[in-house]
Design a protein around this motif. Structure first.
Motif, PDB file in Angstrom:
ATOM      1  N   ASN A   1       0.807  -1.209   0.000  1.00 50.37           N
ATOM      2  CA  ASN A   1       0.000   0.000   0.000  1.00 50.37           C
ATOM      3  C   ASN A   1       0.851   1.275   0.000  1.00 50.37           C
ATOM      4  O   ASN A   1       0.593   2.205  -0.767  1.00 50.37           O
ATOM      5  CB  ASN A   1      -0.892  -0.017   1.251  1.00 50.37           C
ATOM      6  CG  ASN A   1      -2.275   0.515   0.942  1.00 50.37           C
ATOM      7  OD1 ASN A   1      -2.429   1.291   0.007  1.00 50.37           O
ATOM      8  ND2 ASN A   1      -3.253   0.100   1.702  1.00 50.37           N
TER       9      ASN A   1
ATOM     10  N   ARG B   1       0.871   4.193  -2.886  1.00 45.32           N
ATOM     11  CA  ARG B   1       0.528   5.587  -2.566  1.00 45.32           C
ATOM     12  C   ARG B   1       1.645   6.527  -3.019  1.00 45.32           C
ATOM     13  O   ARG B   1       1.392   7.556  -3.640  1.00 45.32           O
ATOM     14  CB  ARG B   1       0.279   5.702  -1.051  1.00 45.32           C
ATOM     15  CG  ARG B   1      -0.126   7.081  -0.570  1.00 45.32           C
ATOM     16  CD  ARG B   1      -0.685   7.010   0.843  1.00 45.32           C
ATOM     17  NE  ARG B   1      -1.870   6.175   0.873  1.00 45.32           N
ATOM     18  CZ  ARG B   1      -3.099   6.613   0.630  1.00 45.32           C
ATOM     19  NH1 ARG B   1      -3.297   7.890   0.336  1.00 45.32           N
ATOM     20  NH2 ARG B   1      -4.122   5.801   0.681  1.00 45.32           N
TER      21      ARG B   1
ATOM     22  N   THR C   1      -7.372  10.352  -0.624  1.00 46.94           N
ATOM     23  CA  THR C   1      -7.964  10.455   0.697  1.00 46.94           C
ATOM     24  C   THR C   1      -8.141   9.050   1.250  1.00 46.94           C
ATOM     25  O   THR C   1      -8.966   8.286   0.745  1.00 46.94           O
ATOM     26  CB  THR C   1      -9.343  11.144   0.632  1.00 46.94           C
ATOM     27  OG1 THR C   1      -9.200  12.351  -0.090  1.00 46.94           O
ATOM     28  CG2 THR C   1      -9.892  11.403   2.013  1.00 46.94           C
ATOM     29  N   GLN C   2      -7.324   8.721   2.259  1.00 50.21           N
ATOM     30  CA  GLN C   2      -7.364   7.359   2.780  1.00 50.21           C
ATOM     31  C   GLN C   2      -8.762   6.987   3.297  1.00 50.21           C
ATOM     32  O   GLN C   2      -9.438   7.798   3.908  1.00 50.21           O
ATOM     33  CB  GLN C   2      -6.329   7.218   3.902  1.00 50.21           C
ATOM     34  CG  GLN C   2      -5.426   6.016   3.681  1.00 50.21           C
ATOM     35  CD  GLN C   2      -4.075   6.177   4.336  1.00 50.21           C
ATOM     36  OE1 GLN C   2      -3.670   7.268   4.703  1.00 50.21           O
ATOM     37  NE2 GLN C   2      -3.364   5.072   4.488  1.00 50.21           N
TER      38      GLN C   2
ATOM     39  N   GLY D   1      -6.527   4.669  -6.278  1.00 49.43           N
ATOM     40  CA  GLY D   1      -7.608   4.643  -5.301  1.00 49.43           C
ATOM     41  C   GLY D   1      -8.968   4.892  -5.918  1.00 49.43           C
ATOM     42  O   GLY D   1      -9.865   5.453  -5.294  1.00 49.43           O
TER      43      GLY D   1
ATOM     44  N   ALA E   1      -9.453   5.037  -1.015  1.00 47.56           N
ATOM     45  CA  ALA E   1      -8.798   3.818  -0.543  1.00 47.56           C
ATOM     46  C   ALA E   1      -8.382   2.970  -1.743  1.00 47.56           C
ATOM     47  O   ALA E   1      -9.144   2.786  -2.677  1.00 47.56           O
ATOM     48  CB  ALA E   1      -9.762   3.034   0.333  1.00 47.56           C
TER      49      ALA E   1
ATOM     50  N   THR F   1      -9.078  -3.320   1.136  1.00 49.53           N
ATOM     51  CA  THR F   1      -8.280  -2.104   1.332  1.00 49.53           C
ATOM     52  C   THR F   1      -7.348  -2.217   2.538  1.00 49.53           C
ATOM     53  O   THR F   1      -6.487  -1.368   2.719  1.00 49.53           O
ATOM     54  CB  THR F   1      -9.209  -0.886   1.532  1.00 49.53           C
ATOM     55  OG1 THR F   1     -10.109  -1.174   2.608  1.00 49.53           O
ATOM     56  CG2 THR F   1     -10.012  -0.604   0.273  1.00 49.53           C
TER      57      THR F   1
END
Lengths: 282, 282
Positions: free
Chosen positions: B7, B11, B22-23, B59, B193, B251
């Motif tokens: 992850n 990112r 935006t997580q 995401g 996510a 996620t």
């Protein structure tokens, strides 16, 4: 072999499969591809093109396609839209033995039919697994769950049947199985006018060279759909080659022949070396 | 190379492309494939999977896809549905120089914007054709027709730009061009996510061997989507080989790791030889 097949030949072959055909009528199909893996990009669909190519000579044109995830509400909504909008609907995916195989339940819900293990479906599965000496687990029995009034569709590849509910044909997601199931569908179809398709390879021309002439021809022949398909590929020398194929589609064989000649003339007029119905059209 | 990317790495790479993320938020995309050739079966689509694979690390999850013919009403209806239902929409096809390229007009109609040759788009096309010494025909100028308020999308392959209208990104149909245009899209996306995907190859097991265990795991881990994908291929000896891959998607990286180990345990418990994240997953 030329890609082009004459109308009479197509009709003969399709009727031999048991398909009834009504000349001149437009008959449409909707395709619903079901599966998270198609939307995540993990799996690249090939069922849409296979179904379309199977239906074309039967006189059925695919008018619309939707791809939805393994979620019952989404499947039900799409099935109910497509079965109203089109004469026939073909779904692929979600009829295996696992927890995410929910297509039977969704079709049942769309038609208001109960879904349970049905004796006729179970008998087919039992016989298949006995023959292949595979244990008939509870999960495999799940594949005998079909809507109450559905008519089964034969699966000569892995046994577990597809099913027809009203005008909706539910096929497996694995392309090899889906394609085999279609053979048990042709005789249930009442097709209409066959859309014939002919290709003119223009020999390296670009769309922009042809566009003005194409626009005029399209206006002159409103009953023929004229499309242009540019392509790019890397030659053996690493150089990018490009070209354009012209495709004329319609139901009138003679008119199509006329248009094809005009497309070839157009290509020549802007410096191309057209080939009509090339065996290896890109 | 392992298919699995952590992850944090995803990112980092996505933010380097300019994508804001935006997580924890679920962000969706709809894909609209436009073209008679997709519904006739002449062309097999690859844009859906390419778009999905491009968006995943940003995401953004593709939630729905539709395929429509080159008919303005049908395009407008689908665009208006998808732009309400999804955060982003990606269309492919119908932005070339010929008479059947009507996507710009359809997008304009969907948004109530006029569509004309726009100076900024024309300048790009003029410069491109001057550089490649290709005549700038009236038809090629047609590719500068974009909705009044659209923002252009760069096309490094053939010059003529795509365009963004509100949350709708209009790309070319030729996959090579569509893919290249996405590079000018990443920085306009606000992703959420990231859905991670991990595969367990089960070594020749069938879905029916695994289904009961899979159902239990799916119930135990509701936040992880567990899918099973059977496959068939012809070995060099002509024999049909078959197997099943298990895919866990979600996620939460740690949770996914836990599920992957349980999927491997399940495979072993029914006689398989699992491989986690194989480089050549079918």
């Amino acid at each position: 072999m030329a890609l082009f097949m004459a109308n009479a030949y197509i009709r003969h072959e399709s009727e031999a499969k048991g398909c009834k055909m009504t000349q001149g009528k437009r008959v449409t199909a909707g395709v619903l591809l079901i599966g998270d893996e198609l939307l995540s990009g993990r799996t690249r669909d090939i069922n849409l093109s296979e179904i379309a190519k199977f239906l074309a000579p039967l006189g059925v044109a695919v008018a619309e396609c939707r791809v939805v995830p393994d979620e019952q509400d989404r499947i039900v909504e799409a099935v109910n839209h497509l079965r109203q909008a089109c004469d026939y609907v073909f779904t692929t995916g979600g009829i295996g033995p696992t927890h995410d195989d929910i297509t039977a339940d969704a079709i049942g819900a769309a038609f208001g039919q109960t879904v349970d293990v049905r004796d006729d479906a179970l008998a087919i599965i039992e016989e298949w697994y006995a023959k292949t000496q595979t244990p008939l687990t509870e999960s495999r029995k799940r594949m005998a769950r079909v809507p109450a009034e559905a008519i089964l569709i034969k699966n000569p590849v892995t046994g577990a049947p597809g099913f027809q509910t009203g005008n909706v044909y539910t096929l497996a997601g694995v392309p090899k199985i889906a394609r085999a199931m279609l053979e048990d569908v042709a005789h249930r179809i009442e097709g209409g006018a066959v859309t014939l398709s002919r290709t003119v390879a223009t020999g390296g021309l670009r769309e922009g060279d042809l566009a003005e002439g194409l626009g005029k021809l399209a206006a002159e022949y409103p009953d023929v759909s004229i499309g242009s398909y540019p392509y790019f590929f890397e030659g053996p020398d690493g150089e990018i080659k490009r070209g354009t194929n012209l495709v004329a589609r319609g139901t009138d064989e003679a008119l199509l022949g006329e248009v094809v000649e005009k497309l070839a003339d157009l290509s020549r007029s802007v410096g191309g070396k057209p080939v009509i119905d090339p065996p290896d059209a890109k």
